[in-house]
Design an enzyme around this catalytic site. Structure first.
Site, PDB file in Angstrom:
ATOM      1  N   ALA A   1      49.756  45.762  39.922  1.00  0.00           N
ATOM      2  CA  ALA A   1      49.070  44.811  39.041  1.00  0.00           C
ATOM      3  C   ALA A   1      48.516  45.580  37.851  1.00  0.00           C
ATOM      4  O   ALA A   1      47.872  46.625  38.027  1.00  0.00           O
ATOM      5  CB  ALA A   1      47.939  44.101  39.782  1.00  0.00           C
ATOM      6  N   GLU A   2      48.765  45.064  36.649  1.00  0.00           N
ATOM      7  CA  GLU A   2      48.428  45.844  35.446  1.00  0.00           C
ATOM      8  C   GLU A   2      46.929  45.963  35.194  1.00  0.00           C
ATOM      9  O   GLU A   2      46.505  46.733  34.335  1.00  0.00           O
ATOM     10  CB  GLU A   2      49.140  45.282  34.208  1.00  0.00           C
TER      11      GLU A   2
END
Length: 221
Positions: free
Chosen positions: A50-51
């Site tokens: 997840a960024e």
């Protein structure tokens, strides 16, 4: 949203999950892509990135067991898998930009016959920002798009050329809709599979861009 729409979203997500292989590092976009996590075989060791700063994002927590400090890039509660880790967003984006993601699964507003992707803004509408989509689309080793085949006006979202502002050019490898699975190869669209109850001719009629039929068009199981 009716039960039929929910079922279609899960059918698309289930098919998208079949592209995920054991050992992959995968980023799942907001919406239908997130649902793909529910269909990854339990014996696979897949690392969900997840960024906002997570490697090893897990399933959605049970109601009442949410950690207010733990969410995905869309702001939805998640869990952390065993061996998962946190990092700042600079490091998370560094993983993307260095090309370390094996796959990203993204939603889309439009995809062109050249594999161009438009998924971040409709002119005149409010938007929170493009997020990580531009980097994900350009840098992931495989880009899978999941979306409805038609927009709310009944127009094809698989287009000869995108009419909306682009996220990235010539980046999409595979399109999975509620009607079909279409491979983008050498700037051509190849119809690989159809979603029941549709037939290849239904998909061809519903698609603005020209399609090439694979010699063995299958039905999505």
């Amino acid at each position: 949203m009716g039960m039929g729409d929910i079922d279609l979203r899960h059918r698309i997500a289930k098919r998208a999950a079949q592209e995920i292989e054991d050992g992959m590092i995968v980023n799942l976009g907001i919406g239908i892509p997130t649902l793909a996590a529910d269909y990854i075989p339990s014996h696979y060791e897949v690392w969900l990135h997840a960024e906002n700063g997570i490697m090893g994002a897990g399933a959605s927590p049970l109601q009442g067991e949410e950690d207010p400090n733990l969410c995905n890039a869309g702001g939805f509660p998640i869990t952390l898998t065993k061996g998962g880790s946190y990092m700042d967003s600079t490091t998370a984006f560094g993983i993307i930009r260095k090309g370390m993601l094996d796959m990203t699964i993204l939603g889309a507003l439009e995809v062109s016959s050249q594999g161009d992707l438009a998924n971040w803004i409709v002119p005149g509408k409010r938007v929170p920002g493009m997020g990580g989509a531009i980097e994900l689309a350009q840098k992931a080793k495989k880009v899978v798009v999941v979306m409805s085949h038609l927009d709310k006006h009944g127009r094809s979202k698989v287009k000869t050329a995108c009419s909306l502002p682009l996220t990235a050019k010539a980046c999409v490898d595979l399109i999975i809709t509620d009607m079909a699975v279409i491979e983008v190869k050498s700037q051509l669209l190849i119809l690989r599979e159809v979603m029941p109850p549709f037939q290849p001719e239904d998909v061809i009629r519903a698609t603005e861009a020209p399609l090439i039929l694979a010699p063995d068009v299958k039905s999505v199981v």
